[in-house]
Design an enzyme around this catalytic site. Structure first.
Site, PDB file in Angstrom:
ATOM      1  N   GLU A 177       0.816  -1.223   0.000  1.00  0.00           N
ATOM      2  CA  GLU A 177       0.000   0.000   0.000  1.00  0.00           C
ATOM      3  C   GLU A 177       0.849   1.272   0.000  1.00  0.00           C
ATOM      4  O   GLU A 177       1.260   1.742   1.059  1.00  0.00           O
ATOM      5  CB  GLU A 177      -0.949   0.006   1.212  1.00  0.00           C
ATOM      6  CG  GLU A 177      -1.821   1.260   1.260  1.00  0.00           C
ATOM      7  CD  GLU A 177      -2.794   1.297   2.441  1.00  0.00           C
ATOM      8  OE1 GLU A 177      -2.717   0.416   3.320  1.00  0.00           O
ATOM      9  OE2 GLU A 177      -3.614   2.225   2.483  1.00  0.00           O
ATOM     10  N   LYS A 222      -2.576  -2.093  -3.058  1.00  0.00           N
ATOM     11  CA  LYS A 222      -3.628  -1.226  -2.488  1.00  0.00           C
ATOM     12  C   LYS A 222      -3.240   0.230  -2.702  1.00  0.00           C
ATOM     13  O   LYS A 222      -2.564   0.838  -1.869  1.00  0.00           O
ATOM     14  CB  LYS A 222      -3.797  -1.540  -0.993  1.00  0.00           C
ATOM     15  CG  LYS A 222      -4.794  -0.613  -0.279  1.00  0.00           C
ATOM     16  CD  LYS A 222      -5.228  -1.179   1.052  1.00  0.00           C
ATOM     17  CE  LYS A 222      -6.085  -0.203   1.813  1.00  0.00           C
ATOM     18  NZ  LYS A 222      -6.758  -0.812   2.966  1.00  0.00           N
TER      19      LYS A 222
HETATM   20  P1  13P Z   1      -9.454   4.052   4.248  1.00  0.00           P
HETATM   21  O1  13P Z   1     -10.294   3.323   3.230  1.00  0.00           O
HETATM   22  O2  13P Z   1     -10.246   4.652   5.381  1.00  0.00           O
HETATM   23  O3  13P Z   1      -8.485   5.010   3.608  1.00  0.00           O
HETATM   24  O4  13P Z   1      -8.586   2.968   4.994  1.00  0.00           O
HETATM   25  C1  13P Z   1      -8.031   1.950   4.278  1.00  0.00           C
HETATM   26  C2  13P Z   1      -6.755   1.558   4.876  1.00  0.00           C
HETATM   27  O5  13P Z   1      -6.587   0.432   5.295  1.00  0.00           O
HETATM   28  C3  13P Z   1      -5.667   2.553   4.916  1.00  0.00           C
HETATM   29  O6  13P Z   1      -4.478   1.933   5.250  1.00  0.00           O
END
Ligand code: 13P
Length: 343
Positions: A177, A222
């Site tokens: 991510e 992600k």
């Molecule tokens: P949000 O969808 O609230 O941005 O959170 C997702 C997430 O896991 C961020 O690390």
């Protein structure tokens, strides 16, 4: 379920399903509870999350996996059942947030580097024993004047790749991510600036993943969507967001990656759903495109719950509604009409 990384990754992006991000750290969940006037005790956190995991309609039909915080992975429901078992019983894969947070990066004012590599190999072994089959590590890239720097993009991408390699060694699918934040301070932070930075961050991440010998078939990306900053002088339309995001991902994410599960990052519930659906309607795409939302899946449920037992059913149905809408979006079949009919 198969223990192969490739099979776990495929299950995480199964058709019409997505991931529930319920891995708020103790500090973040306190902020969420503060917003509804509920004290953030261990028991309240357990009750809230147990309620989500017992929302059968959402969990069985629309949720492929749940990202947990360390505390939750070890918690038991009020009747003694481990929370992990509730998730597995619903047919979803339990996952675990393993980074130790984004900290100020020394020498880089205004930028962050995510910590947590030290001791990660042992922690992953333990998490696997506790039932986790995927993990999450979030890198944070800010946009501001002169930011991000190459040093920050590179260091975060490297840490993501080291994390991903350690996960795969432990039989755990890494969610990679790199989040380009949408709440930058500058008016010039429009969708085109977000595109540039996201493209740069993703190219750097895939370079590092290659160098660290990460199996692309055994990971899930992600990313943020390519979207205008909160303070941008011009806000891109939903169609522009969808078009720019798909173009950016096609130019940076190899087709060997089985799926991309977006974060919501501060978009409203409905925006996050609309954007995802528009993108899927632009198919065929080389990978699955789905959701891994925290706020955009939970906000309505959190509000409906308000910390009261008598509201559990209403909160579960709010969660199920949002999950269903996002399940439709993952198939490119959501529409504003459906939203109204189903509400
Ligand atoms: P949000 O969808 O609230 O941005 O959170 C997702 C997430 O896991 C961020 O690390």
């Amino acid at each position: 379920m198969s223990e192969r990384l490739e099979d776990i990754a495929q299950a995480m992006v199964a058709d019409g399903k997505g991931i529930l991000a319920a891995d708020e750290s103790t500090g973040t969940i306190k902020k969420r509870f503060d917003s509804i006037g509920v004290e953030s005790t261990e028991e309240n956190r357990r009750d809230y999350r147990e309620m989500l995991f017992r929302a059968d309609d959402a969990m069985k039909n629309c949720i492929s996996g749940v990202i947990l915080f360390d505390e939750t992975l070890r918690q038991k429901a009020a009747d003694g059942t481990p929370l992990v078992d509730l998730i597995k019983a619903a047919g979803a894969v339990p996952g675990i947030k393993v980074d130790a947070g984004a900290k100020d990066m020394p020498g880089f004012p205004g930028e962050k580097i995510t910590e947590g590599l030290d001791g990660l190999r042992d922690r992953l072994k333990e998490y696997h024993g506790l039932g986790a089959r995927f993990a999450k590590w979030r890198a944070v890239i800010d946009i501001a004047d002169g930011i991000p720097s190459w040093g920050c993009v590179k260091a975060n991408a490297h840490a993501l790749a080291r994390y991903a390699a350690l996960c795969q060694e432990a039989g755990i699918v890494p969610i990679v991510e790199p989040e380009v934040l949408m709440d930058g301070p500058v008016a010039a932070h429009d969708a085109d600036r977000c595109y540039q930075v996201t493209e740069w961050a993703l190219n750097t991440v895939f370079d590092e993943l290659f160098e660290q010998r990460v199996l692309l078939e055994g990971m899930v990306l992600k990313p943020n969507m390519v979207i205008s900053g909160k303070n941008a002088s011009r806000q891109a339309s939903a169609e522009e967001v969808a078009e720019k995001t798909v173009r950016c991902l096609k130019s940076t994410v190899p087709a060997a990656v089985p799926g991309i599960a977006f974060l919501s990052g501060g978009q409203s519930d409905e925006e996050a759903t609309r954007h995802l659906s528009l993108m899927n309607a632009m198919g065929p795409l080389p990978w699955k495109l789905t959701f891994s939302y925290g706020r955009a899946l939970q906000a309505a449920a959190l509000k409906a719950w308000g910390g009261k037992t008598e509201n559990v059913a209403a909160a579960q149905s709010a969660f199920s509604h949002r999950a269903r809408m996002n399940g439709l979006a993952a198939a490119g079949k959501w529409s504003a009409d459906q939203e109204k009919q189903a509400a």
